[in-house]
Design a protein around this motif. Sequence first.
Motif, PDB file in Angstrom:
ATOM      1  N   GLY A 230     -11.911 -35.190  70.996  1.00  0.00           N
ATOM      2  CA  GLY A 230     -12.609 -36.330  71.526  1.00  0.00           C
ATOM      3  C   GLY A 230     -13.632 -36.966  70.569  1.00  0.00           C
ATOM      4  O   GLY A 230     -13.761 -38.320  70.663  1.00  0.00           O
ATOM      5  N   PHE A 231     -14.234 -36.183  69.687  1.00  0.00           N
ATOM      6  CA  PHE A 231     -15.333 -36.877  68.653  1.00  0.00           C
ATOM      7  C   PHE A 231     -14.316 -37.651  67.675  1.00  0.00           C
ATOM      8  O   PHE A 231     -14.882 -38.414  66.837  1.00  0.00           O
ATOM      9  CB  PHE A 231     -16.081 -35.841  68.150  1.00  0.00           C
ATOM     10  CG  PHE A 231     -17.493 -35.947  68.926  1.00  0.00           C
ATOM     11  CD1 PHE A 231     -18.564 -36.676  68.556  1.00  0.00           C
ATOM     12  CD2 PHE A 231     -17.166 -35.021  69.846  1.00  0.00           C
ATOM     13  CE1 PHE A 231     -19.855 -36.680  69.356  1.00  0.00           C
ATOM     14  CE2 PHE A 231     -18.431 -35.161  71.020  1.00  0.00           C
ATOM     15  CZ  PHE A 231     -19.727 -35.644  70.538  1.00  0.00           C
ATOM     16  N   LYS A 232     -13.228 -37.272  67.349  1.00  0.00           N
ATOM     17  CA  LYS A 232     -12.386 -38.169  66.290  1.00  0.00           C
ATOM     18  C   LYS A 232     -12.126 -39.555  66.678  1.00  0.00           C
ATOM     19  O   LYS A 232     -11.290 -39.830  67.506  1.00  0.00           O
ATOM     20  CB  LYS A 232     -11.181 -37.241  66.018  1.00  0.00           C
ATOM     21  CG  LYS A 232     -10.390 -37.628  64.809  1.00  0.00           C
ATOM     22  CD  LYS A 232      -9.251 -36.845  64.459  1.00  0.00           C
ATOM     23  CE  LYS A 232      -8.396 -37.280  63.232  1.00  0.00           C
ATOM     24  NZ  LYS A 232      -7.419 -36.380  62.833  1.00  0.00           N
ATOM     25  N   PRO A 233     -12.788 -40.352  65.796  1.00  0.00           N
ATOM     26  CA  PRO A 233     -12.621 -41.962  66.210  1.00  0.00           C
ATOM     27  C   PRO A 233     -11.018 -42.079  65.657  1.00  0.00           C
ATOM     28  O   PRO A 233     -10.552 -41.855  64.764  1.00  0.00           O
ATOM     29  CB  PRO A 233     -13.528 -42.640  65.260  1.00  0.00           C
ATOM     30  CG  PRO A 233     -13.816 -41.698  64.326  1.00  0.00           C
ATOM     31  CD  PRO A 233     -13.659 -40.197  64.674  1.00  0.00           C
ATOM     32  N   THR A 234     -10.363 -42.949  66.268  1.00  0.00           N
ATOM     33  CA  THR A 234      -9.231 -43.600  66.271  1.00  0.00           C
ATOM     34  C   THR A 234      -9.167 -45.086  66.737  1.00  0.00           C
ATOM     35  O   THR A 234     -10.013 -45.602  67.473  1.00  0.00           O
ATOM     36  CB  THR A 234      -7.977 -42.911  66.969  1.00  0.00           C
ATOM     37  OG1 THR A 234      -8.271 -43.217  68.332  1.00  0.00           O
ATOM     38  CG2 THR A 234      -8.012 -41.420  66.841  1.00  0.00           C
ATOM     39  N   PRO A 235      -8.150 -45.761  65.965  1.00  0.00           N
ATOM     40  CA  PRO A 235      -8.204 -47.276  66.414  1.00  0.00           C
ATOM     41  C   PRO A 235      -7.954 -47.723  67.959  1.00  0.00           C
ATOM     42  O   PRO A 235      -8.492 -48.454  68.521  1.00  0.00           O
ATOM     43  CB  PRO A 235      -6.956 -47.798  65.691  1.00  0.00           C
ATOM     44  CG  PRO A 235      -7.093 -46.964  64.387  1.00  0.00           C
ATOM     45  CD  PRO A 235      -7.401 -45.373  65.017  1.00  0.00           C
ATOM     46  N   ALA A 236      -7.098 -46.727  68.386  1.00  0.00           N
ATOM     47  CA  ALA A 236      -6.524 -46.698  69.835  1.00  0.00           C
ATOM     48  C   ALA A 236      -7.879 -46.710  70.800  1.00  0.00           C
ATOM     49  O   ALA A 236      -8.361 -47.264  71.872  1.00  0.00           O
ATOM     50  CB  ALA A 236      -5.574 -45.658  70.433  1.00  0.00           C
ATOM     51  N   LYS A 237      -8.781 -45.530  70.433  1.00  0.00           N
ATOM     52  CA  LYS A 237     -10.027 -45.352  71.198  1.00  0.00           C
ATOM     53  C   LYS A 237     -10.874 -46.582  71.243  1.00  0.00           C
ATOM     54  O   LYS A 237     -11.586 -47.050  71.939  1.00  0.00           O
ATOM     55  CB  LYS A 237     -10.539 -43.989  70.866  1.00  0.00           C
ATOM     56  CG  LYS A 237      -9.984 -42.665  71.063  1.00  0.00           C
ATOM     57  CD  LYS A 237     -10.919 -41.596  70.239  1.00  0.00           C
ATOM     58  CE  LYS A 237     -10.030 -40.304  70.506  1.00  0.00           C
ATOM     59  NZ  LYS A 237     -10.579 -39.155  70.052  1.00  0.00           N
ATOM     60  N   ARG A 238     -10.989 -47.098  69.740  1.00  0.00           N
ATOM     61  CA  ARG A 238     -12.001 -48.230  69.753  1.00  0.00           C
ATOM     62  C   ARG A 238     -11.609 -49.462  70.241  1.00  0.00           C
ATOM     63  O   ARG A 238     -12.337 -50.121  70.904  1.00  0.00           O
ATOM     64  CB  ARG A 238     -12.086 -48.427  68.026  1.00  0.00           C
ATOM     65  CG  ARG A 238     -12.658 -47.385  67.348  1.00  0.00           C
ATOM     66  CD  ARG A 238     -13.099 -48.142  65.980  1.00  0.00           C
ATOM     67  NE  ARG A 238     -14.068 -46.932  65.146  1.00  0.00           N
ATOM     68  CZ  ARG A 238     -13.447 -46.440  64.028  1.00  0.00           C
ATOM     69  NH1 ARG A 238     -12.251 -46.807  63.567  1.00  0.00           N
ATOM     70  NH2 ARG A 238     -14.329 -45.700  63.473  1.00  0.00           N
ATOM     71  N   ARG A 239     -10.239 -49.701  70.480  1.00  0.00           N
ATOM     72  CA  ARG A 239      -9.639 -50.706  71.334  1.00  0.00           C
ATOM     73  C   ARG A 239      -9.871 -50.580  72.795  1.00  0.00           C
ATOM     74  O   ARG A 239     -10.309 -51.627  73.398  1.00  0.00           O
ATOM     75  CB  ARG A 239      -8.247 -50.829  71.119  1.00  0.00           C
ATOM     76  CG  ARG A 239      -7.936 -51.503  69.857  1.00  0.00           C
ATOM     77  CD  ARG A 239      -6.281 -52.020  69.872  1.00  0.00           C
ATOM     78  NE  ARG A 239      -5.430 -50.876  70.115  1.00  0.00           N
ATOM     79  CZ  ARG A 239      -4.825 -49.963  69.061  1.00  0.00           C
ATOM     80  NH1 ARG A 239      -5.234 -50.252  67.950  1.00  0.00           N
ATOM     81  NH2 ARG A 239      -4.115 -49.004  69.447  1.00  0.00           N
ATOM     82  N   MET A 240      -9.921 -49.289  73.276  1.00  0.00           N
ATOM     83  CA  MET A 240     -10.164 -48.642  74.664  1.00  0.00           C
ATOM     84  C   MET A 240     -11.472 -49.172  75.103  1.00  0.00           C
ATOM     85  O   MET A 240     -11.813 -49.881  75.996  1.00  0.00           O
ATOM     86  CB  MET A 240      -9.832 -47.459  74.968  1.00  0.00           C
ATOM     87  CG  MET A 240      -9.831 -47.005  76.423  1.00  0.00           C
ATOM     88  SD  MET A 240      -9.373 -45.317  76.748  1.00  0.00           S
ATOM     89  CE  MET A 240     -10.570 -44.530  75.967  1.00  0.00           C
ATOM     90  N   VAL A 241     -12.354 -48.867  73.958  1.00  0.00           N
ATOM     91  CA  VAL A 241     -13.974 -49.281  74.375  1.00  0.00           C
ATOM     92  C   VAL A 241     -14.196 -50.635  74.276  1.00  0.00           C
ATOM     93  O   VAL A 241     -15.443 -50.994  74.272  1.00  0.00           O
ATOM     94  CB  VAL A 241     -14.825 -48.096  73.891  1.00  0.00           C
ATOM     95  CG1 VAL A 241     -14.428 -46.661  74.474  1.00  0.00           C
ATOM     96  CG2 VAL A 241     -14.528 -48.190  72.228  1.00  0.00           C
ATOM     97  N   GLY A 242     -13.482 -51.279  73.464  1.00  0.00           N
ATOM     98  CA  GLY A 242     -13.994 -52.819  73.023  1.00  0.00           C
ATOM     99  C   GLY A 242     -14.863 -52.880  71.651  1.00  0.00           C
ATOM    100  O   GLY A 242     -15.396 -53.669  71.572  1.00  0.00           O
ATOM    101  N   GLY A 243     -14.478 -51.863  70.898  1.00  0.00           N
ATOM    102  CA  GLY A 243     -15.128 -52.103  69.638  1.00  0.00           C
ATOM    103  C   GLY A 243     -15.827 -50.764  69.071  1.00  0.00           C
ATOM    104  O   GLY A 243     -15.454 -49.756  69.747  1.00  0.00           O
TER     105      GLY A 243
END
Length: 311
Positions: A230-243
């Motif tokens: 969960g702590f590993k950042p990914t582009p998909a996660k950033r898109r999901m939270v809006g940045g």
Amino acid sequence: MDTATVERFEAGRPRLASLAYRLLGSAADAEDVVQDAFLRWQAADRDRIDVPEAWLTKVVTNLSLDRLRSARARHERAAGAWLPEPLLDGDPMLGPADTVEQRESVTLAVLRLMEQLSPVERAVYVLREAFSYTHAEIGEILDITESASQQHTHRARQRISAGRHAGAADRASARRIVEAFVAAASSGRTEHLVALLTDDATAISDGAGLAAKLQVLTTPRRIATTLRAGFKPTPAKRRMVGGELSIHVGLVNGSPAMIAATADRVVGVVVLELRGDKVAAVCGIAAQSRLGRITAEWRLAEHNAPIIESW
């Protein structure tokens, strides 16, 4: 109503909201209950109300019990999809915090444990532990005998004590605990995170509101592995939270917490429940329906430097 009558109600609003929040575990529902109480206060024959505080306490308590007994509330809680709404340290809805009992009664751990109680047991426990009402006064509020109030209190204390994790934190120790936890979760080595958890640690998450039921993990290894992912950042996660997010340390309902926020809103909270110097439980909340009030308070609060500036 004249101005003095309105002001009398408003002076007691924070206490009433704190009572309703402890009973319901939801800031939004607590605000609705207090507004309903105001409408009843407005319509009441106030000349016949000898002690307005006692009258309003009874109204708010019973309106809250009606909500706890409603079909909607029973369904949501029975379906395993319920978690308390987190509140930021300093939120007036957290209410009185002068005693250990008052502080514990508003932790996420105890709010979850109170789900095991009947609505009446929950009300008796809150009125007694958090607001120091006598059993005679509780009997009048709930229309039960003094003896019944004592029995409900005894049963509620037993159930709460059996599942409660001891441990509270001030701001300094909260930062130390959270920094160590984030460093371990971000390290890529799960053994570092496992070492911070008790042998019987548990984790619970609302899955950002996307899952039908809460996600529950019951071993340190599974918790560590899931948190690491969960702590590993990914582009998909950033898109999901809006940045991009920043990760801050905070106190949420009196416990150390990681607060993930964008420029204008809180997108997730991870609360750590302690036993001694280890983490006994992890509670992750990211459903936006549960983060409205904490976002509003976050926008008004001053923040220390984040422990992760750009996630």
